[in-house]
Scaffold this active site. Structure first.
Site, PDB file in Angstrom:
ATOM      1  N   GLU A 153     -36.522  10.644  45.601  1.00  0.00           N
ATOM      2  CA  GLU A 153     -35.317  11.448  45.822  1.00  0.00           C
ATOM      3  C   GLU A 153     -35.535  12.355  47.031  1.00  0.00           C
ATOM      4  OE1 GLU A 153     -32.736  11.632  42.070  1.00  0.00           O
ATOM      5  OE2 GLU A 153     -33.844  13.487  42.215  1.00  0.00           O
ATOM      6  N   ASN A 199     -28.351  11.760  35.408  1.00  0.00           N
ATOM      7  CA  ASN A 199     -28.831  13.136  35.231  1.00  0.00           C
ATOM      8  C   ASN A 199     -27.618  14.067  35.263  1.00  0.00           C
ATOM      9  OD1 ASN A 199     -30.040  15.629  35.345  1.00  0.00           O
ATOM     10  ND2 ASN A 199     -30.854  15.384  37.429  1.00  0.00           N
ATOM     11  N   TRP A 200     -27.238  14.532  34.088  1.00  0.00           N
ATOM     12  CA  TRP A 200     -26.022  15.362  34.003  1.00  0.00           C
ATOM     13  C   TRP A 200     -26.269  16.798  34.432  1.00  0.00           C
ATOM     14  CZ3 TRP A 200     -23.683  13.789  28.544  1.00  0.00           C
ATOM     15  CH2 TRP A 200     -23.402  12.408  28.557  1.00  0.00           C
ATOM     16  N   LYS A 201     -27.502  17.136  34.693  1.00  0.00           N
ATOM     17  CA  LYS A 201     -27.871  18.508  35.096  1.00  0.00           C
ATOM     18  C   LYS A 201     -27.303  19.509  34.091  1.00  0.00           C
ATOM     19  CE  LYS A 201     -28.044  16.931  39.838  1.00  0.00           C
ATOM     20  NZ  LYS A 201     -28.274  17.278  41.209  1.00  0.00           N
ATOM     21  N   HIS A 233     -38.201  17.181  39.231  1.00  0.00           N
ATOM     22  CA  HIS A 233     -36.947  17.132  40.000  1.00  0.00           C
ATOM     23  C   HIS A 233     -36.978  18.230  41.069  1.00  0.00           C
ATOM     24  CE1 HIS A 233     -32.688  17.286  40.985  1.00  0.00           C
ATOM     25  NE2 HIS A 233     -32.572  16.097  40.420  1.00  0.00           N
ATOM     26  N   SER A 261     -27.225  11.197  45.949  1.00  0.00           N
ATOM     27  CA  SER A 261     -25.827  10.901  46.263  1.00  0.00           C
ATOM     28  C   SER A 261     -25.465   9.418  46.085  1.00  0.00           C
ATOM     29  CB  SER A 261     -25.484  11.360  47.677  1.00  0.00           C
ATOM     30  OG  SER A 261     -25.715  12.744  47.797  1.00  0.00           O
ATOM     31  N   GLY A 294     -24.512  13.544  40.469  1.00  0.00           N
ATOM     32  CA  GLY A 294     -23.072  13.806  40.437  1.00  0.00           C
ATOM     33  C   GLY A 294     -22.239  12.650  39.896  1.00  0.00           C
TER      34      GLY A 294
HETATM   35  C1  PEP Z   1     -30.250  13.995  40.947  1.00  0.00           C
HETATM   36  O1  PEP Z   1     -29.855  15.026  40.449  1.00  0.00           O
HETATM   37  O2  PEP Z   1     -31.330  13.502  40.591  1.00  0.00           O
HETATM   38  C2  PEP Z   1     -29.432  13.334  41.968  1.00  0.00           C
HETATM   39  C3  PEP Z   1     -29.888  12.273  42.563  1.00  0.00           C
HETATM   40  O3  PEP Z   1     -28.222  13.905  42.199  1.00  0.00           O
HETATM   41  P1  PEP Z   1     -27.041  13.284  43.119  1.00  0.00           P
HETATM   42  O4  PEP Z   1     -26.886  11.843  42.762  1.00  0.00           O
HETATM   43  O5  PEP Z   1     -25.843  14.109  42.774  1.00  0.00           O
HETATM   44  O6  PEP Z   1     -27.480  13.465  44.531  1.00  0.00           O
END
Ligand code: PEP
Length: 266
Positions: free
Chosen positions: A166, A9-11, A94, A218, A240
């Site tokens: 999540e 997920n590049w956001k 999300h 993370s 990330g």
């Molecule tokens: C996400 O955006 O779904 C996510 C899990 O981000 P990160 O891995 O940066 O916590």
């Protein structure tokens, strides 16, 4: 057997040329793995050019969001209908959409239904905040999120979707994932088990055993084996670390190594 699924997920990062470069770098590092599905979720604007660039034997695309109506007076929105030729998956619910954009349970339910109606697999994100966990409300929160989101689906449809657990407190801001708090394997085991048992109770054993459940929050290459060891975890939703080609490619490679060690490669 459920296929391992790794979603980046590049956001809201990377313009079209930066996105193209990242795909190029990933292509150099990620081999074709028949038993692992690697999905990229870039910003909406770059879905079209990347759909032409990607090697479809290695990558599939996901949208990070879409609107539930098929068309109409909804300025600024893009519908699932418009995305159906472009993406296999769409991320729905999300925690950033829930928190920053005020998406409520009913909207998420409508988005899941719209995705399924348009033959796009929803990746439904569920998870509790820190406060909810500390107050012992985790299961209730997950129950409410699952109950509403899956409300309009049949058992057969539920079997095909993806749920990403999540925990909100483990999701990084996209840059601090290396130092961010991450869930412990026993916490993930308990919650993933709860997700499957909820689906089993409401939709039956076939739906519960077919559904893929991911961990997100993370994730970094170091944690891949310990999370895949958890019964019922089928991969990762990565934020990330998916913007860093070394890390994302390494998450895929570690998953493949794990699979080979388990003798699960076909
Ligand atoms: C996400 O955006 O779904 C996510 C899990 O981000 P990160 O891995 O940066 O916590």
């Amino acid at each position: 057997m459920r296929k391992i699924l790794i979603v980046g997920n590049w956001k809201m990062h990377l313009n079209a040329s930066q996105a193209s470069l990242l795909v190029h770098r990933l292509h150099e590092r990620i081999m074709i793995h028949r038993d692992i599905e690697v999905v990229l979720a870039p910003p909406m604007l770059t879905l079209q050019p990347l759909s032409v660039q990607i090697d479809r034997r290695k990558f599939r695309l996901a949208a990070q969001n879409a609107y539930f109506a098929d068309e109409g007076p909804f300025t600024g929105e893009v519908s699932f209908t418009m995305l159906r030729e472009l993406v296999h998956y769409v991320i729905v619910g999300h925690s950033e959409r829930r928190r920053v954009f005020g998406e409520d349970l009913d909207m998420i339910r409508d988005k899941v239904a719209a995705a399924v109606r348009n033959e796009i697999t929803p990746i439904l994100c569920v998870g509790e905040t820190k406060h909810e966990r500390q107050s012992g409300e985790t299961k209730q929160v997950l129950h409410d999120q699952l109950m509403t989101a899956l409300h309009n689906l049949t058992a057969r449809e539920v079997r095909e979707i993806v749920v990403a657990y999540e925990p909100v407190w483990a999701v990084s801001n996209g840059t601090d994932w290396r130092n961010h708090e991450i869930a412990k394997p026993d916490q993930v085991a308990e919650t993933v088990n709860y997700i499957r048992s909820y689906v089993r109770d409401v939709f039956g054993p076939k739906a519960a055993s077919g559904l893929r459940v991911l961990y997100g929050g993370s994730t970094s290459p170091d944690f891949v084996h310990s999370f895949l060891d958890i019964d019922g975890v089928d991969g990762f939703l990565v934020g990330g670390a998916s913007l860093n080609y070394h890390s994302f490619a390494s998450i895929v490679t570690q998953s493949y190594d794990w699979q080979r060690q388990k003798g699960a490669v076909t």
